[in-house]
Design a protein around this motif. Sequence first.
Motif, short mmCIF file in Angstrom:
data_model
loop_
_atom_site.label_atom_id
_atom_site.label_comp_id
_atom_site.label_asym_id
_atom_site.label_seq_id
_atom_site.Cartn_x
_atom_site.Cartn_y
_atom_site.Cartn_z
N ILE A 1 0.84 -1.20 0.00
CA ILE A 1 0.00 0.00 0.00
C ILE A 1 0.87 1.25 0.00
CG2 ILE A 1 -1.66 1.33 1.35
CD1 ILE A 1 -2.93 -1.31 2.17
N ARG A 2 1.98 1.21 0.73
CA ARG A 2 2.88 2.37 0.75
C ARG A 2 3.49 2.61 -0.63
NH1 ARG A 2 6.85 2.21 5.71
NH2 ARG A 2 7.14 4.34 4.98
N ARG A 3 3.81 1.52 -1.32
CA ARG A 3 4.37 1.63 -2.68
C ARG A 3 3.36 2.26 -3.63
NH1 ARG A 3 3.92 -2.51 -6.16
NH2 ARG A 3 4.82 -2.02 -8.14
N ARG A 4 2.09 1.79 -3.55
CA ARG A 4 1.05 2.37 -4.40
C ARG A 4 0.83 3.83 -4.09
NH1 ARG A 4 -3.57 -2.07 -5.06
NH2 ARG A 4 -2.37 -3.25 -6.54
N PHE B 1 3.58 5.88 -5.64
CA PHE B 1 3.42 6.08 -7.08
C PHE B 1 2.23 6.98 -7.41
CE2 PHE B 1 6.10 2.22 -7.49
CZ PHE B 1 7.08 2.78 -8.29
N LEU B 2 1.15 6.88 -6.63
CA LEU B 2 0.02 7.79 -6.84
C LEU B 2 0.42 9.24 -6.58
CD1 LEU B 2 -2.99 5.86 -5.28
CD2 LEU B 2 -2.88 6.79 -7.59
N LEU B 3 1.15 9.45 -5.50
CA LEU B 3 1.62 10.80 -5.18
C LEU B 3 2.57 11.31 -6.26
CD1 LEU B 3 1.73 13.18 -3.19
CD2 LEU B 3 3.64 12.02 -2.09
N GLY B 4 3.49 10.46 -6.66
CA GLY B 4 4.44 10.85 -7.72
C GLY B 4 3.74 11.17 -9.03
#
Length: 120
Positions: free
Chosen positions: A2-5, A8-11
């Motif tokens: 979830i942290r990875r997603r 990437f969503l923030l990026g």
Amino acid sequence: MIRRRAFFLLGDGVLLALALTAAVWLRFDGRVPQAVWSQVPLALAVSLAVKLVVFATQGLYAFSWSQVGLADMVAVFRGVTIGVAAFWLAIFGFKPAGLLAGFPRAVLLLDYILTLYAIG
């Protein structure tokens, strides 16, 4: 996971905001009329909402970037193209209501090119 997603969503959100802002700036050679600048926050909100949802539904946050292949790049191209097309439809949908009535169409094309470059 979830942290990875979320990362990437923030990026992607930052890159999408930069792409649209740069598209507006490039369209007017840095001298953006106040009438257009006043429409940018709404256009940014619509862009982020539409494109991030499309990216997620196209599976752009489901594969590993350490082993990217041609099929993944096609998925990125498809996701960006569908996301930008949905953004265009939303922008044109707002125009009859008087919202974003003077938003330049050239910005939409520049946004597509910059978004494809930034996300791809």
